[in-house]
Design an enzyme around this catalytic site. Structure first.
Site, PDB file in Angstrom:
ATOM      1  CG  ASP A 247      -2.001  -1.051   1.134  1.00 22.85           C
ATOM      2  OD1 ASP A 247      -2.442  -1.359   0.013  1.00 22.85           O
ATOM      3  OD2 ASP A 247      -2.423  -1.570   2.183  1.00 22.85           O
TER       4      ASP A 247
ATOM      5  CG  ASP B  93      -6.607  -1.185  -1.693  1.00 17.17           C
ATOM      6  OD1 ASP B  93      -6.881  -2.377  -1.929  1.00 17.17           O
ATOM      7  OD2 ASP B  93      -5.713  -0.844  -0.897  1.00 17.17           O
TER       8      ASP B  93
END
Length: 190
Positions: free
Chosen positions: A146, A164
């Site tokens: 991430d 995402d």
């Protein structure tokens, strides 16, 4: 299961497949550019447990813990997520999380194939493309990489990645369909 030739000419299938490929491809390219080659270990998590943060000299070869402050409310970082969404199920083995993700991807794919509604098919394609890229992270790294961190004062939003964002866009499109957006109005007989 074979795909009939006439289905491949269906614009909703072609457009949604392109959306899934673009979501998957952009996420893979961004991760491939930043993450160090020595982090590739097929589920071994070689780079996942790095406990420190530092400002990198370059944007390539990241192993985890890198932080670049872009604005007072946004940092570009590399954080490893060993759970599913928002770090849920963090303690489960990689293979268990992979199985959960595989079931979800198969279910979304069946729904994608069976629907004829463009907005639903497009939303599902974004979800599938993002989920496949995150699943590949689990296989390659043992965790999901991430990068984007929004914060203000002591408040911190979840750190997320391009996959995402694709999944979130897909869910928004599914909600838009649920609300009736994008559907043709049926004419009522007089």
């Amino acid at each position: 299961m074979t795909i009939p030739a006439h289905s491949l000419r269906n614009p909703t299938i072609i457009a949604s497949l392109m959306a899934a490929i673009i979501a998957f491809g952009i996420d893979r390219a961004q991760k491939g550019f930043h993450i160090a080659a020595e982090c590739y270990a097929f589920g071994q998590a070689l780079c996942v447990q790095i406990p420190y943060a530092y400002n990198p000299l370059t944007l390539t070869g990241w192993r985890g813990g890198e932080v670049i402050s872009v604005t007072p409310f946004f940092d570009y970082v590399l954080v490893w997520n060993t759970g599913i969404s928002y770090g849920l199920l963090d303690g489960l083995p990689v293979w268990t999380l992979g199985a959960v993700m595989l079931v979800a991807i198969v279910a979304l794919s069946v729904w994608w194939w069976r629907t004829s509604v463009f907005l639903v098919r497009l939303g599902l394609a974004f979800c599938i493309g993002g989920a496949l890229s995150n699943a590949l992270d689990r296989l390659i790294y043992g965790a999901v990489a991430d990068f984007f961190h929004f914060h203000w004062g002591s408040w911190s939003f979840y750190i997320f990645n391009i996959a995402d964002m694709a999944i979130t866009l897909g869910v928004i499109l599914l909600f838009a369909d649920l609300l009736g957006l994008g559907r043709r109005k049926e004419k009522k007989p007089a």
